[in-house]
Motif scaffolding. Structure first.
Motif, PDB file in Angstrom:
ATOM      1  N   MET A  31       0.815  -1.216   0.000  1.00 58.64           N
ATOM      2  CA  MET A  31       0.000   0.000   0.000  1.00 58.64           C
ATOM      3  C   MET A  31       0.851   1.270   0.000  1.00 58.64           C
ATOM      4  O   MET A  31       0.444   2.283  -0.541  1.00 58.64           O
ATOM      5  CB  MET A  31      -0.934   0.009   1.207  1.00 58.64           C
ATOM      6  CG  MET A  31      -2.068  -0.986   1.089  1.00 58.64           C
ATOM      7  SD  MET A  31      -3.280  -0.822   2.416  1.00 58.64           S
ATOM      8  CE  MET A  31      -2.309  -1.363   3.827  1.00 58.64           C
ATOM      9  N   ARG A  32       2.036   1.218   0.604  1.00 57.51           N
ATOM     10  CA  ARG A  32       2.844   2.431   0.745  1.00 57.51           C
ATOM     11  C   ARG A  32       4.289   2.282   0.288  1.00 57.51           C
ATOM     12  O   ARG A  32       5.090   3.194   0.425  1.00 57.51           O
ATOM     13  CB  ARG A  32       2.818   2.909   2.188  1.00 57.51           C
ATOM     14  CG  ARG A  32       1.404   3.240   2.654  1.00 57.51           C
ATOM     15  CD  ARG A  32       1.397   3.957   3.973  1.00 57.51           C
ATOM     16  NE  ARG A  32       0.039   4.183   4.444  1.00 57.51           N
ATOM     17  CZ  ARG A  32      -0.732   5.190   4.090  1.00 57.51           C
ATOM     18  NH1 ARG A  32      -0.282   6.085   3.247  1.00 57.51           N
ATOM     19  NH2 ARG A  32      -1.948   5.318   4.578  1.00 57.51           N
ATOM     20  N   PRO A  97      -1.580   4.865  -0.919  1.00 58.60           N
ATOM     21  CA  PRO A  97      -2.257   3.633  -1.360  1.00 58.60           C
ATOM     22  C   PRO A  97      -3.081   3.865  -2.632  1.00 58.60           C
ATOM     23  O   PRO A  97      -3.644   4.943  -2.836  1.00 58.60           O
ATOM     24  CB  PRO A  97      -3.178   3.292  -0.189  1.00 58.60           C
ATOM     25  CG  PRO A  97      -2.617   4.016   0.987  1.00 58.60           C
ATOM     26  CD  PRO A  97      -1.993   5.262   0.434  1.00 58.60           C
ATOM     27  N   GLY A  98      -3.150   2.827  -3.473  1.00 59.34           N
ATOM     28  CA  GLY A  98      -3.978   2.870  -4.673  1.00 59.34           C
ATOM     29  C   GLY A  98      -3.594   3.964  -5.649  1.00 59.34           C
ATOM     30  O   GLY A  98      -4.456   4.521  -6.323  1.00 59.34           O
ATOM     31  N   THR A  99      -2.316   4.271  -5.755  1.00 59.60           N
ATOM     32  CA  THR A  99      -1.847   5.386  -6.577  1.00 59.60           C
ATOM     33  C   THR A  99      -0.825   4.905  -7.594  1.00 59.60           C
ATOM     34  O   THR A  99       0.032   4.082  -7.288  1.00 59.60           O
ATOM     35  CB  THR A  99      -1.218   6.476  -5.676  1.00 59.60           C
ATOM     36  OG1 THR A  99      -2.184   6.872  -4.695  1.00 59.60           O
ATOM     37  CG2 THR A  99      -0.791   7.692  -6.472  1.00 59.60           C
ATOM     38  N   THR A 124       0.584   1.256  -6.384  1.00 54.86           N
ATOM     39  CA  THR A 124       0.558   0.727  -5.036  1.00 54.86           C
ATOM     40  C   THR A 124      -0.778   0.022  -4.816  1.00 54.86           C
ATOM     41  O   THR A 124      -1.767   0.295  -5.498  1.00 54.86           O
ATOM     42  CB  THR A 124       0.727   1.835  -3.988  1.00 54.86           C
ATOM     43  OG1 THR A 124      -0.262   2.849  -4.223  1.00 54.86           O
ATOM     44  CG2 THR A 124       2.118   2.438  -4.048  1.00 54.86           C
ATOM     45  N   GLN A 125      -0.803  -0.898  -3.860  1.00 56.35           N
ATOM     46  CA  GLN A 125      -2.042  -1.598  -3.539  1.00 56.35           C
ATOM     47  C   GLN A 125      -3.040  -0.643  -2.913  1.00 56.35           C
ATOM     48  O   GLN A 125      -2.666   0.296  -2.205  1.00 56.35           O
ATOM     49  CB  GLN A 125      -1.761  -2.760  -2.582  1.00 56.35           C
ATOM     50  CG  GLN A 125      -0.929  -3.851  -3.187  1.00 56.35           C
ATOM     51  CD  GLN A 125      -0.614  -4.968  -2.203  1.00 56.35           C
ATOM     52  OE1 GLN A 125      -1.057  -4.964  -1.073  1.00 56.35           O
ATOM     53  NE2 GLN A 125       0.168  -5.917  -2.657  1.00 56.35           N
TER      54      GLN A 125
END
Length: 129
Positions: A31-32, A97-99, A124-125
């Protein structure tokens, strides 16, 4: 060692490729954080007692890599986001996250930086609720 051992044009670092020929991180995403791996573009030199860098990059005249990171469609920075030593991997942390992030790099030595790699896009997750 200030002078690279390669002849002709300075090679750009190379991302690993997927089966369909697209650049891939060679590592993992959380995520990060994103772990990236690449090849030097000068050929691997087996590590020995005399060359301590990753795959002998120091023996090949590479002092380190400038890493350039842009978030989403932001412009790619002209100054490095991160500077690392003579390694063929880097952990990018502190990411959202998510980027999607776009990453490029260039090897350098005392004479300056070589050409940048192709741009790699990593994601990223997503944040799990």
């Amino acid at each position: 060692m200030d002078t690279p051992l390669w002849l002709g044009a300075d090679p750009a670092p190379l991302w690993y490729l997927s089966d369909d020929g697209n650049p891939v991180s060679g590592g993992w995403q959380s995520m990060r954080e994103v772990m990236l791996f690449w090849t030097s573009g000068v050929g691997a030199i087996p590590p020995t007692a005399g060359n301590s860098g990753s795959a002998g990059l120091d023996l090949a005249g590479i002092a380190g890599h400038n890493i350039y990171v842009a978030e989403g469609d932001d412009p790619m920075p002209t100054t490095p986001t991160k500077v690392i030593g003579a390694f063929a991997n880097v952990l990018l942390d502190g990411l959202k996250p998510g980027t999607a992030y776009r990453v490029a790099m260039a090897a350098f030595n005392a004479s300056g930086a070589g050409p940048k790699s192709a741009v790699l896009t990593v994601m990223t997750q997503a944040l799990v609720a």
